[in-house]
Design an enzyme around this catalytic site. Sequence first.
Site, PDB file in Angstrom:
ATOM      1  N   ASP A   1     -66.093  74.592   4.164  1.00 35.89           N
ATOM      2  CA  ASP A   1     -66.995  74.604   3.012  1.00 35.89           C
ATOM      3  C   ASP A   1     -66.300  75.294   1.841  1.00 35.89           C
ATOM      4  OD1 ASP A   1     -69.370  74.017   1.717  1.00 35.89           O
ATOM      5  OD2 ASP A   1     -70.298  75.917   2.253  1.00 35.89           O
TER       6      ASP A   1
ATOM      7  N   TYR B   1     -66.196  76.241  -2.506  1.00 35.94           N
ATOM      8  CA  TYR B   1     -67.069  76.980  -3.430  1.00 35.94           C
ATOM      9  C   TYR B   1     -66.696  76.577  -4.858  1.00 35.94           C
ATOM     10  CZ  TYR B   1     -69.726  81.235  -4.849  1.00 35.94           C
ATOM     11  OH  TYR B   1     -70.637  82.128  -5.360  1.00 35.94           O
TER      12      TYR B   1
ATOM     13  N   HIS C   1     -72.811  77.470  -9.990  1.00 39.96           N
ATOM     14  CA  HIS C   1     -73.445  78.187  -8.882  1.00 39.96           C
ATOM     15  C   HIS C   1     -72.770  79.548  -8.687  1.00 39.96           C
ATOM     16  CE1 HIS C   1     -75.304  79.011  -5.008  1.00 39.96           C
ATOM     17  NE2 HIS C   1     -74.105  79.200  -4.484  1.00 39.96           N
TER      18      HIS C   1
ATOM     19  N   ARG D   1     -73.250  90.963 -10.197  1.00 41.24           N
ATOM     20  CA  ARG D   1     -72.236  91.537 -11.082  1.00 41.24           C
ATOM     21  C   ARG D   1     -72.472  90.981 -12.491  1.00 41.24           C
ATOM     22  NH1 ARG D   1     -69.907  89.499  -6.681  1.00 41.24           N
ATOM     23  NH2 ARG D   1     -69.256  87.642  -7.855  1.00 41.24           N
TER      24      ARG D   1
ATOM     25  N   GLU E   1     -78.689  74.317   0.020  1.00 40.83           N
ATOM     26  CA  GLU E   1     -77.603  74.241  -0.952  1.00 40.83           C
ATOM     27  C   GLU E   1     -77.252  72.781  -1.189  1.00 40.83           C
ATOM     28  OE1 GLU E   1     -75.302  78.500  -0.723  1.00 40.83           O
ATOM     29  OE2 GLU E   1     -74.281  76.747   0.092  1.00 40.83           O
TER      30      GLU E   1
ATOM     31  N   GLU F   1     -74.915  69.999  -2.004  1.00 44.93           N
ATOM     32  CA  GLU F   1     -73.475  69.787  -1.970  1.00 44.93           C
ATOM     33  C   GLU F   1     -73.155  68.320  -1.720  1.00 44.93           C
ATOM     34  OE1 GLU F   1     -71.150  72.421   0.402  1.00 44.93           O
ATOM     35  OE2 GLU F   1     -72.635  74.043   0.375  1.00 44.93           O
TER      36      GLU F   1
ATOM     37  N   ASP G   1     -76.021  72.709   3.013  1.00 49.60           N
ATOM     38  CA  ASP G   1     -75.533  73.876   3.750  1.00 49.60           C
ATOM     39  C   ASP G   1     -76.638  74.927   3.781  1.00 49.60           C
ATOM     40  OD1 ASP G   1     -73.788  75.695   4.970  1.00 49.60           O
ATOM     41  OD2 ASP G   1     -73.137  76.493   3.043  1.00 49.60           O
TER      42      ASP G   1
ATOM     43  N   ARG H   1     -80.330  83.737   3.291  1.00 50.97           N
ATOM     44  CA  ARG H   1     -79.800  84.651   2.277  1.00 50.97           C
ATOM     45  C   ARG H   1     -79.905  86.117   2.694  1.00 50.97           C
ATOM     46  NH1 ARG H   1     -76.659  81.197  -0.454  1.00 50.97           N
ATOM     47  NH2 ARG H   1     -77.841  79.516  -1.456  1.00 50.97           N
TER      48      ARG H   1
ATOM     49  N   GLN I   1     -77.233  86.660   5.230  1.00 53.37           N
ATOM     50  CA  GLN I   1     -75.956  86.580   4.526  1.00 53.37           C
ATOM     51  C   GLN I   1     -75.660  87.869   3.753  1.00 53.37           C
ATOM     52  OE1 GLN I   1     -75.817  83.305   1.786  1.00 53.37           O
ATOM     53  NE2 GLN I   1     -73.664  83.601   1.270  1.00 53.37           N
TER      54      GLN I   1
ATOM     55  N   TYR J   1     -72.072  89.466   5.151  1.00 53.74           N
ATOM     56  CA  TYR J   1     -70.922  88.726   4.619  1.00 53.74           C
ATOM     57  C   TYR J   1     -69.746  89.598   4.225  1.00 53.74           C
ATOM     58  CZ  TYR J   1     -71.577  89.782  -0.382  1.00 53.74           C
ATOM     59  OH  TYR J   1     -71.643  90.392  -1.613  1.00 53.74           O
TER      60      TYR J   1
ATOM     61  N   LYS K   1     -74.850  80.959   7.961  1.00 54.83           N
ATOM     62  CA  LYS K   1     -74.496  79.594   7.579  1.00 54.83           C
ATOM     63  C   LYS K   1     -74.314  78.655   8.775  1.00 54.83           C
ATOM     64  CE  LYS K   1     -73.575  80.141   3.014  1.00 54.83           C
ATOM     65  NZ  LYS K   1     -74.002  79.260   1.910  1.00 54.83           N
TER      66      LYS K   1
ATOM     67  N   THR L   1     -76.288  72.500   9.455  1.00 56.67           N
ATOM     68  CA  THR L   1     -75.872  71.835   8.221  1.00 56.67           C
ATOM     69  C   THR L   1     -76.325  70.386   8.317  1.00 56.67           C
ATOM     70  OG1 THR L   1     -73.927  73.260   7.955  1.00 56.67           O
ATOM     71  CG2 THR L   1     -73.929  71.179   6.749  1.00 56.67           C
TER      72      THR L   1
ATOM     73  N   THR M   1     -72.054  74.586  -3.319  1.00 51.42           N
ATOM     74  CA  THR M   1     -73.245  74.247  -4.098  1.00 51.42           C
ATOM     75  C   THR M   1     -72.872  73.798  -5.501  1.00 51.42           C
ATOM     76  OG1 THR M   1     -74.437  75.925  -2.867  1.00 51.42           O
ATOM     77  CG2 THR M   1     -75.498  75.069  -4.843  1.00 51.42           C
TER      78      THR M   1
ATOM     79  N   GLU N   1     -80.905  80.567  -6.917  1.00 56.33           N
ATOM     80  CA  GLU N   1     -80.771  80.499  -8.371  1.00 56.33           C
ATOM     81  C   GLU N   1     -82.115  80.242  -9.042  1.00 56.33           C
ATOM     82  OE1 GLU N   1     -76.992  78.051  -9.343  1.00 56.33           O
ATOM     83  OE2 GLU N   1     -77.482  77.647  -7.240  1.00 56.33           O
TER      84      GLU N   1
END
Length: 434
Positions: free
Chosen positions: A134, A136, A141, A150, A206, A208, A240, A244, A247, A251, A260, A264, A367, A381
């Site tokens: 997978d 990114y 996203h 951040r 997600e 994708e 996917d 959350r 995760q 993670y 994850k 899928t 995503t 999101e």
Amino acid sequence: MNWWTIDETHDPARASWVPSAQGHHDFPIQNLPFATFTPSSGDESRIGVAIGDFILDLAAVADAGLVPTHVTGICRDPTLARLLALPPEERTALRRALSDLLSDVARQSTVEPMLHPADACTLHLPTRIGDYTDFYVGIHHAGNVGRQFRPDNPLLPNYKHVPIGYHGRASSIRPSGVPVVRPRGQRKAPDADAPVFAPSARLDYELEMGVWIGPGNTLGEPIAIADAAQHIAGFCLLNDWSARDIQGWEYQPLGPFLAKNFHTTISPWVVTPEALAPFRIAQPLRPEGDPQPLPYLQLADDQQHGSLAVTLEVHLTTPAMRDAGLPPHRLSSGPASNMYWTVQQMVTHHASNGCNLSPGDLLGTGTISAPDRDGFGSLLELSEGGRNPLALPGGETRTFLEDGDEVALSATASAPGYVSIGFGECRARITPAP
């Protein structure tokens, strides 16, 4: 041969003698995607091609001597494993033969008995998936999620230099329609002293695209960017599913794991690169000041044709909506071109260290989101991390998925002067944790 070569199979005037193929939202004769299916009258899987509301049985076509001799045996296979491994020119020859069969009225009486109503068939995974990676590459996203954690520096320093990815779990990939069991796992509330083991409370989807690997490469031999197109056998939709809360706790420092790998979902139809030839578009220009890809990822031809004119959509239905007879609610819609890296760059980078890709391996794009809310590709999101609930028809709200909710992904490839094609269904319903 490049996958953006346009030929007579893309002719918008070409029509099939199968009535439902005319104007079909997914499967006109200009598409002809492959799948592994079981007809209602049998118990063994086989290879089929979508045409309108029907599936053409390739084993029957091969038995009648109606396909090129080099693929006769492959068309009798129970899965798409060997077909995915074909060189592009041989796959193209099969496409042309099938297009001729389904458009030539003189062949109708011979071929028509080989059609099965699609709604009476069972669709399977196209083949056994050896490996799943997978990526990114959906930059919006990455930015949307990064800003939640951040705000001043949403993208990490490596993002614009290297296609980021991780190795996922191939064993839990399932075709459209298979229910998703809500996963259990460790999750820790921000104000809690310790984690708990419980069902995920922040289950998400997600949006994708999936990329099927074709011929592959030998261990230790990288794939050059100029050759990457030869190693791509097709495309699908991919969801996917992501827990959350699990995760967020697990993670760091190694990345996704149990959040994850529980499920899928993919659309079962393999839309070939040849079918998408009219819908190749230029990769969006990088913003001024962004670094250019390193030489091994740089190819002018890829930048001119490496993106897809595909519109992606996500729809949601809840148990209450179904009980009230309400239609699916569209959560988002946006272009597949919102990817920072092309598919060829993904393939090239994956093999750049000598990693061997094999026929039937599957890549996820990550995503695909848009800069604006209408095109966000996940509930993380859309709900701003759960802080802003979505209003749904009938007065319901959602921050993340609840039991009984059903998510459906869809996609349409369109271009002026050509017949639009689709990817079929990619849907699944959430069932309670055991």
